[in-house]
Write an enzyme that holds these catalytic residues in place. Structure first.
Site, PDB file in Angstrom:
ATOM      1  N   LYS A 298       0.826  -1.196   0.000  1.00 41.16           N
ATOM      2  CA  LYS A 298       0.000   0.000   0.000  1.00 41.16           C
ATOM      3  C   LYS A 298       0.870   1.259   0.000  1.00 41.16           C
ATOM      4  O   LYS A 298       2.031   1.215   0.423  1.00 41.16           O
ATOM      5  CB  LYS A 298      -0.878   0.036   1.270  1.00 41.16           C
ATOM      6  CG  LYS A 298      -1.979  -0.985   1.342  1.00 41.16           C
ATOM      7  CD  LYS A 298      -2.724  -0.848   2.657  1.00 41.16           C
ATOM      8  CE  LYS A 298      -3.861  -1.858   2.781  1.00 41.16           C
ATOM      9  NZ  LYS A 298      -4.948  -1.597   1.841  1.00 41.16           N
ATOM     10  N   ARG A 372     -10.701 -11.065   2.013  1.00 44.85           N
ATOM     11  CA  ARG A 372     -11.599 -12.057   1.416  1.00 44.85           C
ATOM     12  C   ARG A 372     -10.976 -13.447   1.442  1.00 44.85           C
ATOM     13  O   ARG A 372     -11.673 -14.458   1.464  1.00 44.85           O
ATOM     14  CB  ARG A 372     -11.941 -11.632  -0.014  1.00 44.85           C
ATOM     15  CG  ARG A 372     -10.778 -11.543  -0.957  1.00 44.85           C
ATOM     16  CD  ARG A 372     -11.074 -10.742  -2.221  1.00 44.85           C
ATOM     17  NE  ARG A 372     -11.265  -9.329  -1.919  1.00 44.85           N
ATOM     18  CZ  ARG A 372     -11.600  -8.415  -2.819  1.00 44.85           C
ATOM     19  NH1 ARG A 372     -11.776  -8.767  -4.084  1.00 44.85           N
ATOM     20  NH2 ARG A 372     -11.755  -7.155  -2.472  1.00 44.85           N
TER      21      ARG A 372
END
Length: 520
Positions: A298, A372
């Site tokens: 990130k 997820r």
């Protein structure tokens, strides 16, 4: 020359133990041993004191009867007229120098809408406004027992604070009690102790877990903190799967996410049975204790917020705590899928393929779509081993949901209209609103992989929140009622709300508590 090398080797051997870091993860020095500052204890009474700070909850511009003496009422009525205060929901008027009170706050709840919710919010806002008030606090407003207990809940949530790391010029907040006035104070106190205090405790647990830095809360310490919160609470069973156990079960997705970190992954299962042998409501939460993005790193700006990427798991544990400690007549299972997503020589790579415990395969295109992945194994585990009546996922899953709904709503995705309606109703009742989003059949086609069963992202954009929800639902049996809550926009408060001081919000604890109590 040989003697010099031998002497150097012996010297190195002698000093190595003192400086060895092989067994130390992190610095080895805890950032604090302090606790948060004490909050005000909450009491109940039938009559209000004549001094201290007074909060009067008002429906309109008319003072409730018999809350203050005649002279004080006359002065307040003059102030109400001068300020044109109408008691509208969310309004307030702060006054000093009236009667024998150090401060009086008139807090409006209006005549329309959900009075219980408005009372909770008014009390929570008062707790924040009176944070530094040195005097005892009294809240009154013609409350019945239910309203008084709700006012206590609002105050408890509003006075929450996270200050254990403050050391310079730390002020000790006032700890004088807050007293809630009701004509039925005994029933109000009983309701508070039997139900609402547990809910406040569950919200605080969620906030604490999410607000703690990632060098304090990581998978192992998340488990420790939750175990301590439950203590010996009746009818609760706690299981924890460590990495060898998860490898034996074939949980390649949660293990893959955590393989770049020195902090091992965990799966925590907390089961509360308060309603016999019926099938439970399962709640599975994303528990990424820090998300660097892994190999797909990130940007640095704002990355610190990723310490709260386990808010879904935190709120699920808070909700189960609330239900268990209040002895609710429900059966629930809370699952926290816990990993730390870090880059490193052993980290997962884009292009890797991993396998879930059911044997389904996933092509990893972006290691920053990791939440997820941990929930894939958790969903399959709880469905296979616990046979739930329904399953709700909660996760800070996508930035896309923030762009769609900002911080006003969590995104709701579901294949079951009945469950979706129940989640929506629970959100409306608790002030934790959701907005149902689409799950188009084409989303699954978009996520098909050329070399595996499914890929974890679709490159090039698209409906990110819907694609993420589709991925999560791919690992849930279609015969089970299933809903997914994307809470990426609501798990952290950049500004204070009525019952939510700035910081970790604990969003979802109240909603899940209400959902479980009303789900049939």
């Amino acid at each position: 020359m040989f003697r010099s090398l031998l002497a150097l080797a012996l010297a190195s051997t002698a000093i190595t133990p003192a400086f060895a870091q092989a067994d130390v993860i992190g610095s080895g020095v805890a950032p604090t041993t302090a606790a948060h500052s004490q909050t005000r204890p909450i009491n109940f009474a039938t009559t209000a004191p004549t001094s201290g700070a007074l909060v009067i909850v008002m429906r309109n511009a008319t003072l409730p009867g018999n809350v203050v003496d005649g002279a004080t009422a006359q002065a307040l009525n003059a102030a109400i007229a001068s300020a044109k205060f109408e008691g509208k929901e969310g309004s307030s008027l702060s006054l000093r120098g009236i009667g024998s009170y150090s401060r009086i706050i008139l807090s409006g709840v209006g005549e329309e809408g959900d009075r219980i919710a408005h009372v909770r919010n008014a009390s929570g806002k008062a707790a924040q406004d009176l944070r530094d008030e040195a005097q005892p606090v009294t809240i009154t407003g013609g409350f019945n027992a239910d309203e008084a207990a709700t006012a206590a809940l609002g105050y408890a949530m509003g006075q929450y604070r996270f200050d254990r790391y403050k050391t310079v010029d730390r002020k000790t907040p006032p700890t004088n009690p807050v007293t809630i006035i009701s004509s039925d104070a005994g029933s109000a106190e009983a309701l508070w102790k039997s139900r609402h205090s547990a809910l406040a405790e569950g919200v605080s647990l969620s906030r604490d877990l999410a607000a703690e830095p990632a060098n304090v809360i990581y998978p192992e310490t998340f488990v420790e903190r939750v175990r301590a919160a439950f203590g010996n609470t009746a009818n609760v069973k706690i299981e924890v799967l460590d990495e060898p156990m998860m490898r034996k079960l074939g949980m390649g997705t949660i293990l893959g996410v955590g393989q770049g970190s020195r902090r091992p992954s965990r799966m925590m299962i907390v089961e509360y049975r308060g309603a016999g042998d019926g099938a439970p409501l399962a709640m599975v939460g994303k528990g990424i204790t820090f998300d660097s993005g892994g190999t797909s790193l990130k940007p640095g700006a704002g990355m610190w917020e990723m310490k709260s990427d386990m808010s879904g798991a935190a709120s699920i544990m808070g909700a189960v705590l609330s239900l268990a400690k209040s002895k609710a007549s429900v059966n629930v299972i809370g699952v926290a899928a816990l990993s730390e997503n870090m880059p490193g020589g052993n980290a997962q790579r884009p292009g890797d393929v991993v396998r879930t415990m059911s044997g389904k395969t996933i092509e990893i295109l972006n290691t920053d779509a990791e939440g997820r992945l941990v929930m894939a194994d958790a969903n399959e585990y709880v469905v296979t081993h616990k046979k739930p009546a329904a399953l709700v996922n909660m996760a800070t899953l996508t930035g896309a949901i923030v762009r769609a709904l900002n911080d006003e709503y969590a995104g709701l995705f579901s294949r079951d209209d009945k469950l979706a309606a129940a989640v929506t109703a629970a959100g409306a009742a608790t002030g934790e609103d959701v907005w149902r989003m689409p799950l188009h059949k084409n989303y699954l086609d978009d996520m098909k992989s050329d070399i595996a069963d499914i890929k974890n992202v679709v490159e090039g954009g698209g409906p990110g929140a819907g694609l993420g929800a589709t991925f999560v639902g791919f690992f849930v049996d279609k015969n089970i009622p299933w809903a997914h809550l994307d809470i990426a926009g609501v798990n952290w408060a950049d500004r204070s709300g009525p019952v939510t001081p700035k910081g970790a919000s604990g969003w979802g604890v109240q909603l899940l508590d209400a959902l479980a109590r009303n789900w049939k």
